[in-house]
Enzyme design. Sequence first.
Site, PDB file in Angstrom:
ATOM      1  N   THR A 186      17.314  26.219 -40.575  1.00 40.55           N
ATOM      2  CA  THR A 186      16.453  27.185 -39.759  1.00 40.55           C
ATOM      3  C   THR A 186      15.446  27.567 -40.646  1.00 40.55           C
ATOM      4  O   THR A 186      15.617  27.699 -41.953  1.00 40.55           O
ATOM      5  CB  THR A 186      17.218  28.447 -38.963  1.00 40.55           C
ATOM      6  N   GLU A 331      19.066  24.854 -33.713  1.00 38.89           N
ATOM      7  CA  GLU A 331      20.578  25.113 -33.375  1.00 38.89           C
ATOM      8  C   GLU A 331      20.821  24.091 -32.342  1.00 38.89           C
ATOM      9  O   GLU A 331      21.920  24.175 -31.662  1.00 38.89           O
ATOM     10  CB  GLU A 331      20.624  26.453 -33.201  1.00 38.89           C
ATOM     11  N   LYS A 444       6.817  46.538 -26.835  1.00 44.46           N
ATOM     12  CA  LYS A 444       7.314  47.391 -25.780  1.00 44.46           C
ATOM     13  C   LYS A 444       6.509  48.548 -25.939  1.00 44.46           C
ATOM     14  O   LYS A 444       6.414  49.373 -26.997  1.00 44.46           O
ATOM     15  CB  LYS A 444       8.754  47.787 -26.667  1.00 44.46           C
ATOM     16  N   TRP A 449       7.582  45.841 -21.356  1.00 42.63           N
ATOM     17  CA  TRP A 449       7.501  44.632 -22.077  1.00 42.63           C
ATOM     18  C   TRP A 449       6.538  44.124 -21.788  1.00 42.63           C
ATOM     19  O   TRP A 449       5.876  43.640 -20.680  1.00 42.63           O
ATOM     20  CB  TRP A 449       8.774  43.829 -22.024  1.00 42.63           C
TER      21      TRP A 449
END
Length: 547
Positions: A186, A331, A444, A449
């Site tokens: 990754t 993944e 935030k 959000w």
Amino acid sequence: MLGLMQDQPLMISSLIEFAERHHGDGEIVSRRVEGDIHRYTWADVARRARQVANALDGEDLLFSDRVATLAWNGYRHLELYYGVSGSGRVLHTINPRLHPDQIAWIANHAEDQILCFDLSFLPLVQAVHAKCGTVKKWVALCDADKLPADSGIPGLVSYEDWMGAQSDDYAWPSFDENSASSMCYTSGTTGNPKAALYSHRSTILHAYAAALPDVMGISARDAVLPVVPMFHVNAWGIPYSAALAGAKVVFPGPALDGKSVYELIEAEKVTYAAGVPTVWQMLLTHMKPAGLRFSTLRRTVIGGSACPPAMIHSFQQDYGVEVLHAWGMTEMSPLGTLCTLKNKHLDMPADAQDAIRLKQGRAIFGVDMKIVDGAGKELPWDGKAYGDLLVKGPWIVKEYFKGEGGDPLVPDEQGRGWFPTGDVATIDADGYLQITDRSKDVIKSGGEWISSIEIENIAVAHPAIAMAACIGVFHPKWDERPVVAVVKRPGADVTREELLKFYEGKTAKWQIPDDVLFVEAIPIGATGKILKTKLREQLKDYKLPAA
Ligand code: AMP
């Protein structure tokens, strides 16, 4: 009672055997590191992959030993895809854009035995080879006469000498389909990178699924250009799906600039291309001022990061190219969702269709997904509720190589494990996923959000803006407020005030950024994505303007 069907393990070698037998004359075209164009067929790939397998057997490699590549998209890389996995070894594709220390770390962690590299990466290999203790053979992906004389790399051989001397007679072995076939680390923006270890079974199932009409929809009539690198999640599985479908494949090699990609698309009659938004940005920037058109390109898969609406609009409306917005991750092999319209959307006006294409799309059969709140409770599919996105399916990791990071899965009430993607998303009633952010990039503000992707999308819809990245900056009252860093298009101009005004009516007032920062460049990571960690670091002394 068991069914009475033949029990055949799903093997990657079966793809290349099939390709050779059923569409052996299908073309594989590659721009080589040397700059010239190389052409051959699926039958040639199969023959030379068998030579690679024989060469690997001659190196005393054990089953599941790792063979690494540092290579662009090209025919020799494709031969390694099949020769390495098909003979029971694990293909470890390394991202050459990583820092040399990270490359050495990865090669050691994977315990790579052989490392094959394109000559463009010779300086890189010269810098790291002494640190790669497990590598016992270095192979330069070139003809014998191109092998550098004084490379300083002990025992360096040319690929053509190494595999060319081998017989092309080889019987692919059959073994447990759950055996490892390839691996990819990754991006590792936090901590050391972790590897997804794919299996023959997961790869074949992903290849079948990717070829479906509402997924990549690759066919024997397509000429496919994977600009997405073969060193990043197996070029989204295209080397496998194209073999299954019998498509022509066109590899761009190292030339990823707009001009080179455009010329290749036209010269090779490419119908289908796949890549990250930054690559398409370069292509469109090259084409627009020159008034160029596509003669054959019909569809393009865009993923890896959010595709800005302006790009979807331009491909669809200006060039008649269908955009297939895709979402996935290392993944997930990588495909999770892909955006195609449903029957009921076909009569909608073009702009309404574009608004759907902006979403990352519907789950592919095989992948299940859900969004949950902070307490793990599943949220409704209403297109409004946003939460952490979890996935499960047979081509999604259950743990990382060597158990790094422990058990990543989150069990549900039935005890089934779900992989937390780290993305925040909404899902609408039609099952269309929309990524609003990476969970660590969400801004935030006052308990609400703000989606950094939405703020960026609006900025790049302005004709003077080429690229944008939005981050949250500390605010004493609201915790965080968004600021947007932007790169202007060459020759274009816009002021801070004009850009802030441009936001009005396009998003809620409180979501409009507090500031615009004009920058020369936005940091891009090894897989072509904006590196927000780096941007935050660069702006660490930045203070919001007084209200
Ligand atoms: P990687 O494993 O490096 O391919 O990164 C996977 C991550 O890229 C995902 O978890 C998302 O955060 C992001 N990503 C991939 N595709 C998209 C997309 N179409 N829109 C927004 N983010 C995306």
